[in-house]
Design a protein around this motif. Structure first.
Motif, PDB file in Angstrom:
ATOM      1  N   MET A   1     -62.427  27.606  -5.705  1.00 21.30           N
ATOM      2  CA  MET A   1     -62.428  26.322  -6.403  1.00 21.30           C
ATOM      3  C   MET A   1     -61.123  26.120  -7.157  1.00 21.30           C
ATOM      4  SD  MET A   1     -66.249  25.486  -7.863  1.00 21.30           S
ATOM      5  CE  MET A   1     -66.357  26.925  -8.929  1.00 21.30           C
ATOM      6  N   ALA A   2     -60.670  27.176  -7.815  1.00 23.66           N
ATOM      7  CA  ALA A   2     -59.461  27.052  -8.626  1.00 23.66           C
ATOM      8  C   ALA A   2     -58.251  26.711  -7.781  1.00 23.66           C
ATOM      9  CB  ALA A   2     -59.224  28.349  -9.398  1.00 23.66           C
ATOM     10  N   HIS A   3     -58.125  27.341  -6.620  1.00 25.03           N
ATOM     11  CA  HIS A   3     -56.982  27.035  -5.749  1.00 25.03           C
ATOM     12  C   HIS A   3     -57.061  25.597  -5.225  1.00 25.03           C
ATOM     13  CE1 HIS A   3     -54.772  30.800  -5.547  1.00 25.03           C
ATOM     14  NE2 HIS A   3     -55.948  31.430  -5.598  1.00 25.03           N
ATOM     15  N   ALA A   4     -58.270  25.137  -4.902  1.00 24.47           N
ATOM     16  CA  ALA A   4     -58.421  23.758  -4.449  1.00 24.47           C
ATOM     17  C   ALA A   4     -58.042  22.778  -5.556  1.00 24.47           C
ATOM     18  CB  ALA A   4     -59.854  23.511  -3.990  1.00 24.47           C
ATOM     19  N   LEU A   5     -58.432  23.086  -6.780  1.00 23.38           N
ATOM     20  CA  LEU A   5     -58.094  22.223  -7.911  1.00 23.38           C
ATOM     21  C   LEU A   5     -56.594  22.211  -8.176  1.00 23.38           C
ATOM     22  CD1 LEU A   5     -60.965  23.191 -10.377  1.00 23.38           C
ATOM     23  CD2 LEU A   5     -60.640  20.965  -9.301  1.00 23.38           C
ATOM     24  N   ALA A   6     -55.979  23.395  -8.127  1.00 24.55           N
ATOM     25  CA  ALA A   6     -54.555  23.490  -8.450  1.00 24.55           C
ATOM     26  C   ALA A   6     -53.692  22.730  -7.447  1.00 24.55           C
ATOM     27  CB  ALA A   6     -54.135  24.957  -8.510  1.00 24.55           C
ATOM     28  N   ALA A 157     -66.224  20.027 -16.963  1.00 22.46           N
ATOM     29  CA  ALA A 157     -65.218  19.667 -17.969  1.00 22.46           C
ATOM     30  C   ALA A 157     -64.041  20.635 -17.944  1.00 22.46           C
ATOM     31  CB  ALA A 157     -65.862  19.646 -19.354  1.00 22.46           C
ATOM     32  N   ALA A 158     -64.333  21.923 -17.739  1.00 24.19           N
ATOM     33  CA  ALA A 158     -63.256  22.910 -17.640  1.00 24.19           C
ATOM     34  C   ALA A 158     -62.366  22.620 -16.440  1.00 24.19           C
ATOM     35  CB  ALA A 158     -63.844  24.314 -17.543  1.00 24.19           C
ATOM     36  N   ALA A 159     -62.976  22.200 -15.335  1.00 24.09           N
ATOM     37  CA  ALA A 159     -62.200  21.852 -14.144  1.00 24.09           C
ATOM     38  C   ALA A 159     -61.317  20.641 -14.395  1.00 24.09           C
ATOM     39  CB  ALA A 159     -63.146  21.579 -12.978  1.00 24.09           C
ATOM     40  N   ALA A 160     -61.905  19.596 -14.980  1.00 25.92           N
ATOM     41  CA  ALA A 160     -61.148  18.369 -15.243  1.00 25.92           C
ATOM     42  C   ALA A 160     -60.018  18.620 -16.233  1.00 25.92           C
ATOM     43  CB  ALA A 160     -62.088  17.286 -15.766  1.00 25.92           C
ATOM     44  N   ASP A 170     -54.652  30.599 -11.504  1.00 28.95           N
ATOM     45  CA  ASP A 170     -55.202  31.695 -12.310  1.00 28.95           C
ATOM     46  C   ASP A 170     -55.775  31.189 -13.626  1.00 28.95           C
ATOM     47  OD1 ASP A 170     -54.706  33.670 -10.458  1.00 28.95           O
ATOM     48  OD2 ASP A 170     -52.724  34.168 -11.265  1.00 28.95           O
ATOM     49  N   GLN A 171     -55.076  30.285 -14.269  1.00 22.44           N
ATOM     50  CA  GLN A 171     -55.585  29.702 -15.524  1.00 22.44           C
ATOM     51  C   GLN A 171     -56.860  28.906 -15.268  1.00 22.44           C
ATOM     52  OE1 GLN A 171     -51.945  27.608 -16.355  1.00 22.44           O
ATOM     53  NE2 GLN A 171     -51.332  29.043 -17.975  1.00 22.44           N
ATOM     54  N   THR A 172     -56.920  28.232 -14.134  1.00 15.84           N
ATOM     55  CA  THR A 172     -58.113  27.460 -13.803  1.00 15.84           C
ATOM     56  C   THR A 172     -59.300  28.370 -13.544  1.00 15.84           C
ATOM     57  OG1 THR A 172     -56.729  25.698 -12.868  1.00 15.84           O
ATOM     58  CG2 THR A 172     -59.046  25.698 -12.258  1.00 15.84           C
ATOM     59  N   VAL A 173     -59.084  29.497 -12.874  1.00 12.16           N
ATOM     60  CA  VAL A 173     -60.156  30.482 -12.706  1.00 12.16           C
ATOM     61  C   VAL A 173     -60.726  30.871 -14.062  1.00 12.16           C
ATOM     62  CG1 VAL A 173     -60.679  32.869 -12.065  1.00 12.16           C
ATOM     63  CG2 VAL A 173     -59.368  31.434 -10.512  1.00 12.16           C
ATOM     64  N   THR A 174     -59.846  31.137 -15.009  1.00 14.62           N
ATOM     65  CA  THR A 174     -60.277  31.530 -16.346  1.00 14.62           C
ATOM     66  C   THR A 174     -61.089  30.418 -17.005  1.00 14.62           C
ATOM     67  OG1 THR A 174     -58.344  32.957 -16.619  1.00 14.62           O
ATOM     68  CG2 THR A 174     -59.464  32.255 -18.626  1.00 14.62           C
ATOM     69  N   ALA A 175     -60.613  29.191 -16.892  1.00 12.05           N
ATOM     70  CA  ALA A 175     -61.322  28.070 -17.516  1.00 12.05           C
ATOM     71  C   ALA A 175     -62.705  27.883 -16.892  1.00 12.05           C
ATOM     72  CB  ALA A 175     -60.503  26.793 -17.369  1.00 12.05           C
ATOM     73  N   LEU A 176     -62.792  27.975 -15.556  1.00  9.69           N
ATOM     74  CA  LEU A 176     -64.087  27.819 -14.898  1.00  9.69           C
ATOM     75  C   LEU A 176     -65.049  28.926 -15.316  1.00  9.69           C
ATOM     76  CD1 LEU A 176     -62.911  26.883 -11.284  1.00  9.69           C
ATOM     77  CD2 LEU A 176     -63.906  25.341 -12.979  1.00  9.69           C
ATOM     78  N   ALA A 177     -64.542  30.143 -15.421  1.00  7.89           N
ATOM     79  CA  ALA A 177     -65.394  31.265 -15.827  1.00  7.89           C
ATOM     80  C   ALA A 177     -65.897  31.083 -17.255  1.00  7.89           C
ATOM     81  CB  ALA A 177     -64.616  32.575 -15.704  1.00  7.89           C
ATOM     82  N   LEU A 178     -65.015  30.641 -18.139  1.00  7.93           N
ATOM     83  CA  LEU A 178     -65.443  30.403 -19.521  1.00  7.93           C
ATOM     84  C   LEU A 178     -66.431  29.239 -19.588  1.00  7.93           C
ATOM     85  CD1 LEU A 178     -61.992  30.856 -21.291  1.00  7.93           C
ATOM     86  CD2 LEU A 178     -63.953  32.404 -21.421  1.00  7.93           C
TER      87      LEU A 178
END
Length: 464
Positions: A1-6, A157-160, A170-178
């Motif tokens: 998901m994070a790579h798709a978002l980035a 919300a973390a994704a947006a 990598d930062q997006t992975v962290t945000a999604l996990a949190l």
């Protein structure tokens, strides 16, 4: 998901998706402006002011002069947007994603130099993640206990927020996990009429903002927080490798969102519309009604608070009950807010006690692609009044725009409301998305000598 978002960008957003995103913003704002004086909205705004009122570099509360911290603004506006229970609906996730996503992005926009196009792209990305997560997790067993928006909201919300602030993969992975670790919300409020439901969306928005901000600080987190053996999916006893398409691989989730015609629970929409059609054919009072049968999907019958004929002490109990919604539509032939004050609507209470739900197999098979209902009124005179609808008829674009214009004008004045509407319509051309957030709040009157800046003379976009 994070790579798709980035890697997702404004170039990937089709024109019809941009148009839908703008409508989602208008719809959320109309609900928020209309909710300003409701008790739960006032309580959330008071808390935000008490925590951080007057901060120099914060964000605004919609429809007020208040500037508070970014987290508190997201919280207060999330509650405001949910205040009427009329916020947009994504059926596949059973979630009100817009009322979390728009407040999150409005708050974060004031701390960055993202453009309006960035704002819309981030909004679409948030709907995509929230929709996909919800489809993986939600079914009638889960939603009997857990509040869907409380679960999907922080992750969406973390994704947006990650997209708006330009986070890398990598930062997006962290945000999604949190965000996944902040997923929460239970449905006990449905039986008691408790206020916690109003705050679920605000807490989700606050958690999403915090997840993104913390992710940018670089903590180490579990990259498997969603699909690991002890992650989110496991918590709900879901398949850890669910057959859900990749992000953006099929039709965008935002296109599945609809705008509610009735300021009440999603599962009461189609039944209330059927009842309204009957009321338009024949005016009914409580003494006219022998009994009412309402045929619905299994999901509607099982959702907390929906299969309740009374007693009703609180507004929220009335808004959740299919019985009450049908009774109010039959009695008054409209969906006015005043219909949902139980103590002032004796006829509605009486009709609700004479109403029963029945699960319809055909309607259930069509769910969630369609949400149908049938209402059958048996009168004391021996008549049978029947209306069946195969799906909800959502509020269309003119309807969304009309209720936005009315609510924004009442809150801001007609000139400021018109300016805000134009700003949303041209959001993909706006250089600084913070202009949108600022335009949603009240402004002090300018002195006559102060020249007004053109709305097109915006600050240049700085690199993120």
């Amino acid at each position: 998901m994070a790579h798709a978002l980035a890697t997702y960008s404004a170039r990937d957003v089709a024109p019809e998706v941009v148009a839908k995103a703008k409508l989602c913003v208008l719809d959320l704002l109309s609900s928020a402006f209309s909710s300003r004086d409701l008790p739960w909205a006032a309580q959330a705004a008071a808390l935000a002011r008490g925590n951080s009122g007057g901060v120099a570099n914060g964000a605004g509360i919609i429809g007020t002069h208040d500037v508070v911290s970014i987290q508190d603004a997201a919280f207060a506006n999330g509650v405001l947007g949910h205040g009427l229970v009329r916020d947009d609906m994504h059926v596949g996730s059973v979630s009100h994603l817009g009322t979390v996503l728009v407040p999150t992005l409005l708050a974060l926009a004031e701390s960055t130099r993202a453009s309006g196009k960035d704002f819309l792209t981030a909004l679409v990305a948030g709907y995509e993640v929230g929709g996909k997560i919800g489809r993986m997790v939600m079914d009638s067993d889960v939603t009997k206990i857990f509040r869907p928006t409380g679960v999907t909201g922080p992750i969406a919300a973390a994704a947006a927020g990650s997209k708006l602030l330009g986070a890398d993969a990598d930062q997006t992975v962290t945000a999604l996990a949190l965000g996944a670790n902040a997923a929460a919300g239970y449905n006990e409020w449905a039986a008691t009429g408790g206020s916690e439901m109003w705050f679920h969306t605000g807490l989700a928005a606050r958690s999403g903002v915090t997840a993104v901000q913390l992710a940018l600080e670089g903590p180490y987190v579990s990259r498997t927080a969603i699909d690991g053996e002890a992650g989110l999916l496991a918590a709900f006893h879901r398949d850890l490798a669910p057959p859900i398409p990749e992000l953006f691989a099929d039709g965008p989730e935002i296109l599945s969102v609809f705008f509610k015609p009735v300021p009440a629970c999603n599962f009461a929409q189609s039944a209330a519309q059927a009842a309204l059609t009957i009321a338009q054919r024949r005016k009914l009072r409580a003494n006219d009604v022998e009994r009412v049968a309402v045929r619905v999907t299994k999901a509607a019958a099982l959702y907390p608070g929906c299969d309740v004929s009374g007693p009703f002490e609180h507004v929220l109990q009335a808004k959740m009950s299919i019985h009450y919604n049908v009774a109010a539509a039959l009695r008054y032939g409209n969906y006015d807010e005043r219909n949902y004050v139980p103590q002032q609507n004796a006829d509605v209470l009486t009709i609700a006690t004479r109403t029963r739900l029945e699960v319809d197999d055909e309607l259930t098979k069509a769910f969630p692609a369609k949400q149908g209902a049938e209402v059958i009124v048996y009168t004391r005179a021996g008549d049978e009044l029947r209306e069946r609808v195969e799906d909800v008829v959502p509020t269309d674009e003119p309807g969304v725009r009309a209720r936005f214009a009315a609510a924004a004008s009442a809150a801001l004045g007609s000139a400021a409301a018109a300016n805000l509407g134009e700003l949303v319509d041209g959001l993909d051309l706006v250089v600084d998305a913070a202009d949108l957030s600022r335009a949603t709040r009240l402004r002090a009157k300018e002195s006559p000598s102060k020249k007004k800046k053109s709305k097109h003379a915006r600050r240049p976009l700085r690199p993120k």
